[in-house]
Each structure stands twice: as structure tokens, then as C-alpha cells.
Write a protein that holds these residues in place. Sequence first.
Motif, PDB file in Angstrom:
ATOM      1  N   SER A  83       0.936  -1.057  -0.048  1.00 38.41           N
ATOM      2  CA  SER A  83      -0.014   0.022   0.187  1.00 38.41           C
ATOM      3  C   SER A  83       1.081   1.244  -0.031  1.00 38.41           C
ATOM      4  N   ALA A  84       1.816   1.115   0.679  1.00 39.27           N
ATOM      5  CA  ALA A  84       2.891   2.316   0.930  1.00 39.27           C
ATOM      6  C   ALA A  84       3.556   2.525  -0.574  1.00 39.27           C
ATOM      7  N   ALA A  85       3.898   1.363  -1.169  1.00 33.06           N
ATOM      8  CA  ALA A  85       4.496   1.426  -2.583  1.00 33.06           C
ATOM      9  C   ALA A  85       3.688   2.043  -3.483  1.00 33.06           C
ATOM     10  N   ILE A  86       2.225   1.769  -3.401  1.00 29.96           N
ATOM     11  CA  ILE A  86       1.267   2.197  -4.147  1.00 29.96           C
ATOM     12  C   ILE A  86       1.148   3.679  -4.284  1.00 29.96           C
ATOM     13  N   LEU A  87       1.039   4.052  -2.897  1.00 26.71           N
ATOM     14  CA  LEU A  87       0.601   5.446  -2.728  1.00 26.71           C
ATOM     15  C   LEU A  87       1.969   6.521  -2.852  1.00 26.71           C
ATOM     16  N   SER A  88       2.980   5.819  -2.783  1.00 26.94           N
ATOM     17  CA  SER A  88       4.347   6.617  -2.740  1.00 26.94           C
ATOM     18  C   SER A  88       5.339   6.067  -3.739  1.00 26.94           C
ATOM     19  N   PRO A  89       4.785   6.092  -5.116  1.00 28.21           N
ATOM     20  CA  PRO A  89       5.682   5.546  -6.010  1.00 28.21           C
ATOM     21  C   PRO A  89       7.235   6.041  -6.142  1.00 28.21           C
ATOM     22  N   GLU A  90       7.314   7.119  -5.924  1.00 35.19           N
ATOM     23  CA  GLU A  90       8.595   8.144  -6.030  1.00 35.19           C
ATOM     24  C   GLU A  90       9.479   7.577  -4.574  1.00 35.19           C
ATOM     25  N   LYS A  91       9.108   6.793  -3.850  1.00 32.74           N
ATOM     26  CA  LYS A  91       9.928   6.545  -2.692  1.00 32.74           C
ATOM     27  C   LYS A  91      10.303   5.131  -2.776  1.00 32.74           C
ATOM     28  N   ILE A  92      11.509   4.695  -1.979  1.00 36.12           N
ATOM     29  CA  ILE A  92      11.869   3.456  -1.692  1.00 36.12           C
ATOM     30  C   ILE A  92      10.996   2.760  -0.674  1.00 36.12           C
ATOM     31  N   VAL A  93      10.417   1.678  -0.714  1.00 41.36           N
ATOM     32  CA  VAL A  93       9.665   1.140   0.391  1.00 41.36           C
ATOM     33  C   VAL A  93      10.328  -0.105   0.661  1.00 41.36           C
ATOM     34  N   LEU A  94      10.709  -0.312   1.898  1.00 45.00           N
ATOM     35  CA  LEU A  94      11.244  -1.460   2.437  1.00 45.00           C
ATOM     36  C   LEU A  94      10.551  -2.416   3.332  1.00 45.00           C
ATOM     37  N   LEU A  95      10.348  -3.695   3.334  1.00 43.44           N
ATOM     38  CA  LEU A  95       9.919  -4.403   4.189  1.00 43.44           C
ATOM     39  C   LEU A  95      10.944  -5.266   4.850  1.00 43.44           C
ATOM     40  N   PRO A  96      11.165  -5.238   6.139  1.00 44.92           N
ATOM     41  CA  PRO A  96      12.458  -5.803   6.796  1.00 44.92           C
ATOM     42  C   PRO A  96      12.504  -7.110   6.657  1.00 44.92           C
ATOM     43  N   GLU A  97      11.122  -7.971   6.720  1.00 47.17           N
ATOM     44  CA  GLU A  97      10.981  -9.473   6.597  1.00 47.17           C
ATOM     45  C   GLU A  97      10.226  -9.974   5.141  1.00 47.17           C
ATOM     46  N   ILE A  98      10.675 -10.367   4.512  1.00 46.62           N
ATOM     47  CA  ILE A  98      10.173 -10.340   3.060  1.00 46.62           C
ATOM     48  C   ILE A  98       8.822 -11.302   3.063  1.00 46.62           C
ATOM     49  N   TYR A  99       9.085 -12.398   3.955  1.00 45.44           N
ATOM     50  CA  TYR A  99       8.059 -13.428   4.375  1.00 45.44           C
ATOM     51  C   TYR A  99       7.180 -13.230   5.219  1.00 45.44           C
ATOM     52  N   ALA A 100       6.901 -11.909   5.972  1.00 51.55           N
ATOM     53  CA  ALA A 100       5.851 -11.470   6.769  1.00 51.55           C
ATOM     54  C   ALA A 100       4.785 -11.143   6.013  1.00 51.55           C
ATOM     55  N   GLY A 101       3.645 -12.132   5.789  1.00 51.62           N
ATOM     56  CA  GLY A 101       2.576 -12.102   5.055  1.00 51.62           C
ATOM     57  C   GLY A 101       1.232 -11.913   5.790  1.00 51.62           C
ATOM     58  N   CYS A 102       0.251 -12.248   5.182  1.00 52.29           N
ATOM     59  CA  CYS A 102      -1.024 -12.146   5.785  1.00 52.29           C
ATOM     60  C   CYS A 102      -1.766 -13.397   5.240  1.00 52.29           C
ATOM     61  N   PRO A 103      -2.234 -14.138   6.200  1.00 53.31           N
ATOM     62  CA  PRO A 103      -2.995 -15.221   5.766  1.00 53.31           C
ATOM     63  C   PRO A 103      -4.406 -15.007   5.123  1.00 53.31           C
ATOM     64  N   MET A 104      -5.235 -13.900   5.678  1.00 54.65           N
ATOM     65  CA  MET A 104      -6.149 -13.505   5.260  1.00 54.65           C
ATOM     66  C   MET A 104      -5.998 -13.107   3.776  1.00 54.65           C
ATOM     67  N   ALA A 105      -4.907 -12.218   3.430  1.00 54.80           N
ATOM     68  CA  ALA A 105      -4.749 -11.704   2.073  1.00 54.80           C
ATOM     69  C   ALA A 105      -4.385 -12.993   1.064  1.00 54.80           C
ATOM     70  N   SER A 106      -3.971 -14.179   1.721  1.00 50.80           N
ATOM     71  CA  SER A 106      -3.634 -15.073   0.819  1.00 50.80           C
ATOM     72  C   SER A 106      -4.967 -16.054   0.357  1.00 50.80           C
ATOM     73  N   MET A 107      -5.845 -15.722   1.043  1.00 52.85           N
ATOM     74  CA  MET A 107      -7.439 -16.388   0.818  1.00 52.85           C
ATOM     75  C   MET A 107      -8.029 -15.854  -0.218  1.00 52.85           C
ATOM     76  N   ILE A 108      -7.514 -14.913  -1.057  1.00 59.64           N
ATOM     77  CA  ILE A 108      -8.277 -14.307  -2.006  1.00 59.64           C
ATOM     78  C   ILE A 108      -7.019 -13.996  -3.180  1.00 59.64           C
ATOM     79  N   THR A 109      -7.437 -14.174  -4.615  1.00 60.35           N
ATOM     80  CA  THR A 109      -6.409 -13.806  -5.649  1.00 60.35           C
ATOM     81  C   THR A 109      -7.233 -13.054  -6.596  1.00 60.35           C
ATOM     82  N   ALA A 110      -6.327 -12.207  -7.345  1.00 64.11           N
ATOM     83  CA  ALA A 110      -7.081 -11.380  -8.359  1.00 64.11           C
ATOM     84  C   ALA A 110      -7.804 -12.158  -9.295  1.00 64.11           C
TER      85      ALA A 110
END
Length: 320
Positions: A83-110
Amino acid sequence: MEVETERLATKGCDSMQDTQDIVERILELKKEHNAVILAHNYERGEIQDIADFTGDSLGLSKQAMEQEAEIIVFCGVNFMAESAAILSPEKIVLLPEIYAGCPMASMITADALREEKKKYPDSAVVCYVNSTAEVKAESDICCTSANAVEVVNSLEEDEILFVPDKNLGDYVSRYSTKKIIPWEGYCPTHNQILVTDVIKARKEHPDAEVLAHPECRRDVIDLADKVFSTTGMVEYVKDAGNEFIVATERGILHKLEKDNPEKKFYNVSEYTVCPDMKAITLESLLLSLENMQYVITIPEDIRVKARLALDRMLKVKRSR
């Protein structure tokens, strides 16, 4: 025995010094890289303490937009950094743990959402922000737990395809005349909070108010005194009673206790821990700033469409 006690005490001091060294180095690198650290209310206490801003998804989405920093270090899970990357494309967005996910988000695909939309061509798609960028791009508007009711009621359509949290969708249905068609997703941490947990906690703490998150089951919400997003809880307890049973991920207790040291807060259950929200440590935050990892990027065609859904959400005014 005295030697062993002295050894353990010395080890504890060394550990404290190591932690302080890490904190100081993080702060140095943050300044050096012109970075800002955002942390969700469910993160580890030490991560919340070192962050420039803490909050829920709505508040942090806004902070991501408003920062002049060149780098956003998002201490949360992948959909938040997206969401941060979507809203701020001019900035570098870092996620310190790449495998920090969300089980709920994984319950739906495009792809799955596109198929569902074919069944309800007259519906508006309201997407909880706990979802991937691809799913947001297939939605009409996003929402958070804090503004879901307002978002749904702001739409012209009478029929709402609500994804991916069925519990939040059910909660919204109580405050809307619209027909809510829920996706069968849920947050495992909130969904496993049971009525028996609330009853047990009330017996142990009879003078405490029960505060529940709208991702909880309906029968749990029915037993709660108040229902809030995490930020709603933080704001409410400032001027409310003295004891609270908290039915959400236990990370929020750190902020509640820190802001209100004279009050008492109790977990509704010992199992209210999201492993993904605890994945980021001070060590991984330091590595993130040292190595510029992990950079979150969104394909431009997806980013533009997802941005529309998020922008529409940000324009909706809160009424509660």
C-alpha cells in the motif's frame, strides 16, 4: 552458584548493550538514508518504540503519503508495504522481513475475484486493505476496519461484494441497508477468539470492559462492550475506565500500557498472536537499513488501478 549468577547477570548486561547498539545504529542509518520507520500496532514492542509513527492500516497509509523521507521502512506485513508503494511510487519502500505475510490476504487472488465479479455484475467491490495489490486493482474501493462502514454506505450501489474478510463484512452489514456478499476469508488470529475466551476473561476480570476488533466472529462481538479498530481502541481507553479485556492481536497491549500506565489491560486469550506481525525484529530492521532490503515494487499497471481504489477510500470521511 555465585559464579553462575554473576555469569547470567553479565550475559544479561551484554544483551542489553547489544540491543542498545542495534537501536543506535538503526537511528544512525535512518538519518543517513533519510528514512522514516512506520510500525503497525501489532508489531513487537521494541519495533513500535523505535518507529517514527505507529498506527493501524488507515493511519499508516496516510503517513506513507505524507512523508518527505526518501525511504519508507514499513514494519508490518507485505500488503501494508505494498500500500505504501502504491501511494508513494517516488519513494523506496522496504519491508524488513520479506516473508511477513497475511493469511487473510492469501485467501483471495485477483483471478478468483474476477470470476466472482462475473456472478454479481451490478455489485461494487469493496476490498479490505488486508489484500494484495493485485486484488486491490480489481476492486472499486478499499476500506480498513476503521472506516469500512462509512466506505460501504458512501457507495451508490445497493449490492456490495465484500472481500476478503467475512467477519468484517458481517459487522458492516449491521450498520448498512445494503446487501453484503462476503468472501469466505478471515483472519486466523481473530477468528480463533471464541465466546468461551470472553466468558473466561470476564470471570477473571469482572470490572473490565471488553473491547473487540471487527475482524472477530459475530458471537464474540455480541459479547463485547465496544467494537473498535486498533486506533479506535487506543483513543477510547484514554478517557474510559481503568480495566480492559482486549480481543485483538496482543501486540496492541504494548501501546495501550505505554500510553496508559495507570490502567490495566488483559489479553482475551493467550493465543492472540500473529506470527507474521512478530516476524520483524530489531536485527532484521537493522539489516533492512544496512542492505536496503527488501524493496517492494508494484507493476505500474497494477499500481495505477490499486491507487484508484485506495484514493477513493481516503476521500471517505469518518463519521464515528
